[in-house]
Scaffold this motif. Structure first.
Motif, PDB file in Angstrom:
ATOM      1  N   GLY A   1      39.490  37.758  64.427  1.00  0.00           N
ATOM      2  CA  GLY A   1      38.934  39.104  64.520  1.00  0.00           C
ATOM      3  C   GLY A   1      37.933  39.284  65.648  1.00  0.00           C
ATOM      4  O   GLY A   1      37.726  40.395  66.132  1.00  0.00           O
ATOM      5  N   ALA A   2      37.312  38.187  66.108  1.00  0.00           N
ATOM      6  CA  ALA A   2      36.341  38.252  67.206  1.00  0.00           C
ATOM      7  C   ALA A   2      36.999  38.097  68.574  1.00  0.00           C
ATOM      8  O   ALA A   2      36.322  38.102  69.593  1.00  0.00           O
ATOM      9  N   GLY A   3      38.327  37.945  68.606  1.00  0.00           N
ATOM     10  CA  GLY A   3      39.026  37.799  69.882  1.00  0.00           C
ATOM     11  C   GLY A   3      39.105  36.369  70.380  1.00  0.00           C
ATOM     12  O   GLY A   3      39.606  36.111  71.474  1.00  0.00           O
ATOM     13  N   VAL A   4      38.627  35.411  69.602  1.00  0.00           N
ATOM     14  CA  VAL A   4      38.710  34.000  69.977  1.00  0.00           C
ATOM     15  C   VAL A   4      40.106  33.500  69.631  1.00  0.00           C
ATOM     16  O   VAL A   4      40.638  33.814  68.560  1.00  0.00           O
ATOM     17  N   GLY A   5      40.708  32.733  70.519  1.00  0.00           N
ATOM     18  CA  GLY A   5      42.036  32.232  70.236  1.00  0.00           C
ATOM     19  C   GLY A   5      42.674  31.579  71.429  1.00  0.00           C
ATOM     20  O   GLY A   5      42.006  30.938  72.242  1.00  0.00           O
ATOM     21  N   PHE A   6      44.002  31.775  71.568  1.00  0.00           N
ATOM     22  CA  PHE A   6      44.737  31.150  72.655  1.00  0.00           C
ATOM     23  C   PHE A   6      45.985  31.947  72.986  1.00  0.00           C
ATOM     24  O   PHE A   6      46.463  32.743  72.187  1.00  0.00           O
ATOM     25  N   ARG A   7      46.492  31.696  74.181  1.00  0.00           N
ATOM     26  CA  ARG A   7      47.799  32.182  74.620  1.00  0.00           C
ATOM     27  C   ARG A   7      48.588  30.927  74.954  1.00  0.00           C
ATOM     28  O   ARG A   7      48.110  30.082  75.720  1.00  0.00           O
ATOM     29  N   LEU A   8      49.779  30.775  74.381  1.00  0.00           N
ATOM     30  CA  LEU A   8      50.579  29.570  74.542  1.00  0.00           C
ATOM     31  C   LEU A   8      51.958  29.938  75.066  1.00  0.00           C
ATOM     32  O   LEU A   8      52.630  30.811  74.512  1.00  0.00           O
ATOM     33  N   ALA A   9      52.374  29.261  76.128  1.00  0.00           N
ATOM     34  CA  ALA A   9      53.695  29.466  76.729  1.00  0.00           C
ATOM     35  C   ALA A   9      54.188  28.136  77.284  1.00  0.00           C
ATOM     36  O   ALA A   9      53.409  27.191  77.429  1.00  0.00           O
ATOM     37  N   ARG A  10      55.444  28.074  77.626  1.00  0.00           N
ATOM     38  CA  ARG A  10      56.024  26.840  78.161  1.00  0.00           C
ATOM     39  C   ARG A  10      55.282  26.392  79.422  1.00  0.00           C
ATOM     40  O   ARG A  10      55.009  25.203  79.599  1.00  0.00           O
ATOM     41  N   ALA A  11      54.919  27.310  80.299  1.00  0.00           N
ATOM     42  CA  ALA A  11      54.313  26.942  81.582  1.00  0.00           C
ATOM     43  C   ALA A  11      52.801  26.764  81.528  1.00  0.00           C
ATOM     44  O   ALA A  11      52.237  26.102  82.384  1.00  0.00           O
ATOM     45  N   SER A  12      52.131  27.362  80.527  1.00  0.00           N
ATOM     46  CA  SER A  12      50.673  27.272  80.511  1.00  0.00           C
ATOM     47  C   SER A  12      50.117  27.623  79.137  1.00  0.00           C
ATOM     48  O   SER A  12      50.811  28.166  78.303  1.00  0.00           O
ATOM     49  N   TRP A  13      48.853  27.304  78.961  1.00  0.00           N
ATOM     50  CA  TRP A  13      48.117  27.721  77.786  1.00  0.00           C
ATOM     51  C   TRP A  13      46.735  28.123  78.254  1.00  0.00           C
ATOM     52  O   TRP A  13      46.220  27.625  79.252  1.00  0.00           O
ATOM     53  N   THR A  14      46.143  29.081  77.549  1.00  0.00           N
ATOM     54  CA  THR A  14      44.834  29.587  77.915  1.00  0.00           C
ATOM     55  C   THR A  14      44.016  29.768  76.654  1.00  0.00           C
ATOM     56  O   THR A  14      44.513  30.319  75.661  1.00  0.00           O
ATOM     57  N   GLU A  15      42.765  29.328  76.687  1.00  0.00           N
ATOM     58  CA  GLU A  15      41.850  29.569  75.583  1.00  0.00           C
ATOM     59  C   GLU A  15      41.246  30.954  75.772  1.00  0.00           C
ATOM     60  O   GLU A  15      40.895  31.331  76.876  1.00  0.00           O
ATOM     61  N   LEU A  16      41.134  31.722  74.700  1.00  0.00           N
ATOM     62  CA  LEU A  16      40.600  33.086  74.755  1.00  0.00           C
ATOM     63  C   LEU A  16      39.286  33.150  73.984  1.00  0.00           C
ATOM     64  O   LEU A  16      39.162  32.486  72.965  1.00  0.00           O
ATOM     65  N   PRO A  17      38.358  33.958  74.279  1.00  0.00           N
ATOM     66  CA  PRO A  17      38.227  34.755  75.503  1.00  0.00           C
ATOM     67  C   PRO A  17      37.791  33.896  76.647  1.00  0.00           C
ATOM     68  O   PRO A  17      37.195  32.892  76.588  1.00  0.00           O
TER      69      PRO A  17
ATOM     70  N   VAL B   1      50.867  20.612  69.659  1.00  0.00           N
ATOM     71  CA  VAL B   1      50.337  21.302  68.478  1.00  0.00           C
ATOM     72  C   VAL B   1      48.955  21.850  68.794  1.00  0.00           C
ATOM     73  O   VAL B   1      48.035  21.108  69.143  1.00  0.00           O
ATOM     74  N   LEU B   2      48.818  23.177  68.668  1.00  0.00           N
ATOM     75  CA  LEU B   2      47.570  23.882  68.960  1.00  0.00           C
ATOM     76  C   LEU B   2      47.129  24.602  67.698  1.00  0.00           C
ATOM     77  O   LEU B   2      47.909  25.318  67.076  1.00  0.00           O
ATOM     78  N   VAL B   3      45.864  24.402  67.307  1.00  0.00           N
ATOM     79  CA  VAL B   3      45.322  24.951  66.068  1.00  0.00           C
ATOM     80  C   VAL B   3      44.194  25.931  66.390  1.00  0.00           C
ATOM     81  O   VAL B   3      43.368  25.672  67.269  1.00  0.00           O
ATOM     82  N   LEU B   4      44.156  27.035  65.668  1.00  0.00           N
ATOM     83  CA  LEU B   4      43.055  27.998  65.732  1.00  0.00           C
ATOM     84  C   LEU B   4      42.510  28.138  64.325  1.00  0.00           C
ATOM     85  O   LEU B   4      43.249  28.495  63.407  1.00  0.00           O
ATOM     86  N   ASP B   5      41.228  27.829  64.162  1.00  0.00           N
ATOM     87  CA  ASP B   5      40.585  27.976  62.854  1.00  0.00           C
ATOM     88  C   ASP B   5      39.135  28.391  63.063  1.00  0.00           C
ATOM     89  O   ASP B   5      38.776  28.838  64.155  1.00  0.00           O
ATOM     90  N   ALA B   6      38.301  28.225  62.054  1.00  0.00           N
ATOM     91  CA  ALA B   6      36.901  28.639  62.143  1.00  0.00           C
ATOM     92  C   ALA B   6      36.153  27.912  63.259  1.00  0.00           C
ATOM     93  O   ALA B   6      35.139  28.411  63.766  1.00  0.00           O
ATOM     94  N   ASP B   7      36.642  26.741  63.678  1.00  0.00           N
ATOM     95  CA  ASP B   7      36.004  25.978  64.751  1.00  0.00           C
ATOM     96  C   ASP B   7      36.493  26.385  66.140  1.00  0.00           C
ATOM     97  O   ASP B   7      36.016  25.863  67.144  1.00  0.00           O
ATOM     98  N   GLY B   8      37.466  27.279  66.243  1.00  0.00           N
ATOM     99  CA  GLY B   8      38.021  27.691  67.529  1.00  0.00           C
ATOM    100  C   GLY B   8      39.413  27.121  67.731  1.00  0.00           C
ATOM    101  O   GLY B   8      40.068  26.689  66.792  1.00  0.00           O
ATOM    102  N   ALA B   9      39.862  27.093  68.986  1.00  0.00           N
ATOM    103  CA  ALA B   9      41.193  26.614  69.332  1.00  0.00           C
ATOM    104  C   ALA B   9      41.107  25.194  69.875  1.00  0.00           C
ATOM    105  O   ALA B   9      40.230  24.887  70.679  1.00  0.00           O
ATOM    106  N   ALA B  10      42.028  24.330  69.435  1.00  0.00           N
ATOM    107  CA  ALA B  10      42.043  22.945  69.910  1.00  0.00           C
ATOM    108  C   ALA B  10      43.425  22.341  69.701  1.00  0.00           C
ATOM    109  O   ALA B  10      44.107  22.637  68.729  1.00  0.00           O
ATOM    110  N   PHE B  11      43.815  21.473  70.642  1.00  0.00           N
ATOM    111  CA  PHE B  11      45.037  20.700  70.474  1.00  0.00           C
ATOM    112  C   PHE B  11      44.758  19.541  69.524  1.00  0.00           C
ATOM    113  O   PHE B  11      43.629  19.064  69.424  1.00  0.00           O
TER     114      PHE B  11
END
Length: 173
Positions: free
Chosen positions: A157-173, A104-114
């Protein structure tokens, strides 16, 4: 073993339903009497590499799954929560967590976090969850998620977030 899985699946379904109810309740209470259109604006449209402006928006929180069913997300004005049933990346560390992490990965005002999970492992999303086709996006408030064959990308809107896939996850930017 089958009975344990059935119980776990029922607990996960109950948790998802309760969370959905709570999000809807908060949205209703927050926007119900003000008349300011406080509900999330949700839409889906094809995109190329970046989320595009969308037309035909509907009101309410968005819940969707990718066509594979392995990733499902719930969106609201306050953020995005994505669940992945099966992954092969290293289990992320969540401080103080005695349960499991990585699903479970959450993106909110504090950023992205598991989050720390204490219940059963999430299952693949069923056909009762709307499918966000590959190349399409959904938007709620300041958050946009884009479905692709290599996973989902969710950003604010500022481009902060994540990319989530079976093989990997990446925090953005």
């Amino acid at each position: 073993m089958t009975e344990t899985r059935t119980i776990r699946a029922m607990v996960v379904a109950d948790v998802v339903l309760v969370l959905t109810f709570l999000v809807l309740l908060v949205l209703y209470v927050a926007g119900g009497s003000s008349g300011d259109g406080g509900d999330a604006q949700v839409s889906a449209s094809p995109t190329s590499s970046a989320p595009a402006a969308t037309a035909g928006a509907t009101t309410g929180p968005a819940s969707f799954r990718l066509p594979s069913g392995n990733i499902a997300c719930a969106m609201a004005d306050e953020g995005v929560t994505c669940t992945i049933a099966s992954y092969s990346y290293a289990q992320p560390v969540v401080a103080g967590c005695t349960g499991t992490t990585g699903h479970v990965l959450v993106l909110d005002a504090d950023g992205a976090a598991f989050t720390c999970e204490t219940g059963p492992t999430p299952q693949v999303a069923g056909d009762d969850v709307a499918t966000l086709e590959y190349g399409s996006s959904a938007t709620a408030g300041d958050y946009t998620c884009t479905s692709a064959t290599d996973g989902v990308t969710c950003t604010n809107g500022a481009g902060v977030g994540f990319r989530l896939a079976r093989a990997s996850w990446t925090e953005l930017p």
